[in-house]
Scaffold this motif. Structure first.
Motif, PDB file in Angstrom:
ATOM      1  N   UNK A 166      -2.694  60.709 -10.006  1.00  0.00           N
ATOM      2  CA  UNK A 166      -2.498  61.580  -8.846  1.00  0.00           C
ATOM      3  C   UNK A 166      -3.810  61.882  -8.144  1.00  0.00           C
ATOM      4  N   UNK A 167      -4.820  62.246  -8.908  1.00  0.00           N
ATOM      5  CA  UNK A 167      -6.095  62.603  -8.293  1.00  0.00           C
ATOM      6  C   UNK A 167      -6.723  61.423  -7.570  1.00  0.00           C
ATOM      7  N   UNK A 168      -6.585  60.218  -8.138  1.00  0.00           N
ATOM      8  CA  UNK A 168      -7.144  59.029  -7.482  1.00  0.00           C
ATOM      9  C   UNK A 168      -6.373  58.698  -6.212  1.00  0.00           C
ATOM     10  N   UNK A 220       4.251  65.103  -2.547  1.00  0.00           N
ATOM     11  CA  UNK A 220       4.123  64.579  -3.898  1.00  0.00           C
ATOM     12  C   UNK A 220       4.363  65.663  -4.938  1.00  0.00           C
ATOM     13  N   UNK A 221       4.990  65.274  -6.036  1.00  0.00           N
ATOM     14  CA  UNK A 221       5.159  66.131  -7.200  1.00  0.00           C
ATOM     15  C   UNK A 221       3.983  65.879  -8.131  1.00  0.00           C
ATOM     16  N   UNK A 222       3.108  66.825  -8.287  1.00  0.00           N
ATOM     17  CA  UNK A 222       1.899  66.616  -9.056  1.00  0.00           C
ATOM     18  C   UNK A 222       2.179  66.353 -10.538  1.00  0.00           C
ATOM     19  N   UNK A 223       3.347  66.738 -11.020  1.00  0.00           N
ATOM     20  CA  UNK A 223       3.629  66.492 -12.427  1.00  0.00           C
ATOM     21  C   UNK A 223       4.028  65.045 -12.663  1.00  0.00           C
ATOM     22  N   UNK A 224       4.728  64.446 -11.696  1.00  0.00           N
ATOM     23  CA  UNK A 224       5.142  63.053 -11.859  1.00  0.00           C
ATOM     24  C   UNK A 224       4.265  62.099 -11.088  1.00  0.00           C
ATOM     25  N   UNK A 225       3.529  62.609 -10.106  1.00  0.00           N
ATOM     26  CA  UNK A 225       2.660  61.740  -9.316  1.00  0.00           C
ATOM     27  C   UNK A 225       3.375  61.005  -8.218  1.00  0.00           C
TER      28      UNK A 225
END
Length: 382
Positions: A52-54, A81-86
């Motif tokens: 996610x961060x990339x 975007x869902x940060x938990x699933x990316x």
């Protein structure tokens, strides 16, 4: 590209997901071009979509063109975007109070007609909104309306003005081509032959755009540069040539920047080149520099010169009128475009406007996309 399980649940490939994200950014007012979208896809294929961060850093680096885009990018990324699933979150269907029929009887003529009528209503509503936007003053638009208007500049189809040359070409009528007619007769041993006709050929006439970027014109600067970019690219494809300058407290040549095909990139490069945004107005002095440096060298000689300005001159108005008179002597036609010209109750009372009116061929409005279209017709007929 690495894809997690959530992508399969959504039923879309990774490229479709990322392109949907760029579409959401564009709808939020971030000027995402096709080149930036392709670069974003290439970057995420390297870092992997499951990181996610990339992915966030790749989009921030490739899709944002200015500091103003960063906040919007963060908001759209967080919402999309869902940060938990990316990956994008699946939206729940909106609740409804009435049941939705799964099938429509084939013998029900009203069902299909209602859907078609709704589609027609949507099309008419969108067409009406676009038509209203074409006539809106560009200085009064908000960010979303400006984004939609930027896409509508592609509907402008400028045509190059043309001038006659000394060369001739064969034609089905016109004047008699005596030499070719005589040679054709000699090939027949002097017998009468078909008369050959000719006419003068034409070539595109140069167009010069002078855009006032002073403080009083700041609300129109972006739209005028988009108009200059559209004119430059379209006329270049049709064999014409457009030269663009900005005038304010100094003269800046922007032709090379506006030759870039991507309008967003072209405007960024042009904005970096202009150092007197929203400054004072010294049209007389800057026009003198243009006439001395470029008019005598032939850039304005025989050209159609279009000046975009409201006429608020802080310098000597007599100098402004004298320079426009000099410019009129070397050019084919001088067109003055004033954004206030088409507004109700406008009177040309500014000293700068009164000084130049005797020396211009056309005094036009230039505050909306509709007036820009009318300007293109005037230039094409010049």
């Amino acid at each position: 590209m690495t894809v997690s399980v959530s992508a399969g649940l959504l039923g879309h490939g990774p490229d479709e997901v990322l392109l949907a994200f760029t579409t959401a950014l564009r709808a939020a007012g971030v000027p995402v071009t096709s080149d930036r979208s392709q670069t974003f896809l290439a970057a995420t294929s390297v870092v992997g979509l499951d990181d996610v961060s990339a992915t966030y850093a790749a989009g921030r680096a490739t899709l944002c063109g200015s500091p103003d885009d960063l906040d919007r990018y963060d908001q759209v990324f967080e919402a999309f975007f869902d940060h938990r699933a990316g990956l994008p979150r699946a939206r729940n269907a909106p609740p409804t109070d009435r049941p939705v029929p799964t099938t429509l009887p084939l013998d029900d003529p009203a069902g299909g007609g209602a859907g078609e009528e709704e589609d027609d209503d949507v099309v008419r509503a969108k067409a009406s909104e676009a038509e209203v936007l074409r006539h809106r003053d560009v200085a009064t638009l908000d960010a979303g309306e400006k984004s939609r208007l930027a896409a509508m500049f592609a509907t402008l189809q400028p045509r190059p003005p043309r001038r006659r040359t000394a060369r001739h070409q064969r034609w089905h009528r016109g004047e008699v081509d005596a030499s070719r007619t005589l040679r054709a007769s000699l090939r027949r041993l002097g017998e009468p032959t078909e008369i050959v006709w000719r006419r003068r050929t034409t070539k595109p006439r140069r167009v010069v755009l002078l855009i006032d970027v002073s403080g009083s014109m700041s609300g129109y600067a972006d739209a005028l540069l988009r108009l200059a970019h559209r004119t430059t690219t379209v006329l270049a494809a049709r064999g014409g040539r457009v030269e663009t300058f900005t005038v304010g407290t100094r003269l800046t040549h922007l032709t090379r920047a506006l030759r870039m095909r991507d309008p967003e990139r072209a405007l960024v490069v042009a904005g970096d080149a202009v150092s007197d945004w929203s400054g004072g107005t010294r049209l007389g002095e800057t026009l003198k520099v243009f006439v001395d440096r470029w008019g005598r060298r032939g850039l304005a000689r025989g050209a159609v010169v279009v000046i975009f300005s409201d006429g608020w001159e802080r310098g000597d108005c007599r100098l402004l009128g004298e320079q426009v008179r000099r410019l009129r002597r070397v050019s084919h036609r001088v067109v003055w475009v004033n954004p206030h010209r088409g507004k109700d109750g406008y009177e040309p009372v500014q000293a700068g406007v009164l000084a130049v009116l005797p020396h211009v061929d056309d005094f036009l409005a230039g505050h909306s996309l509709a007036t820009f279209s009318e300007l293109m017709e005037v230039v094409a007929r010049a």
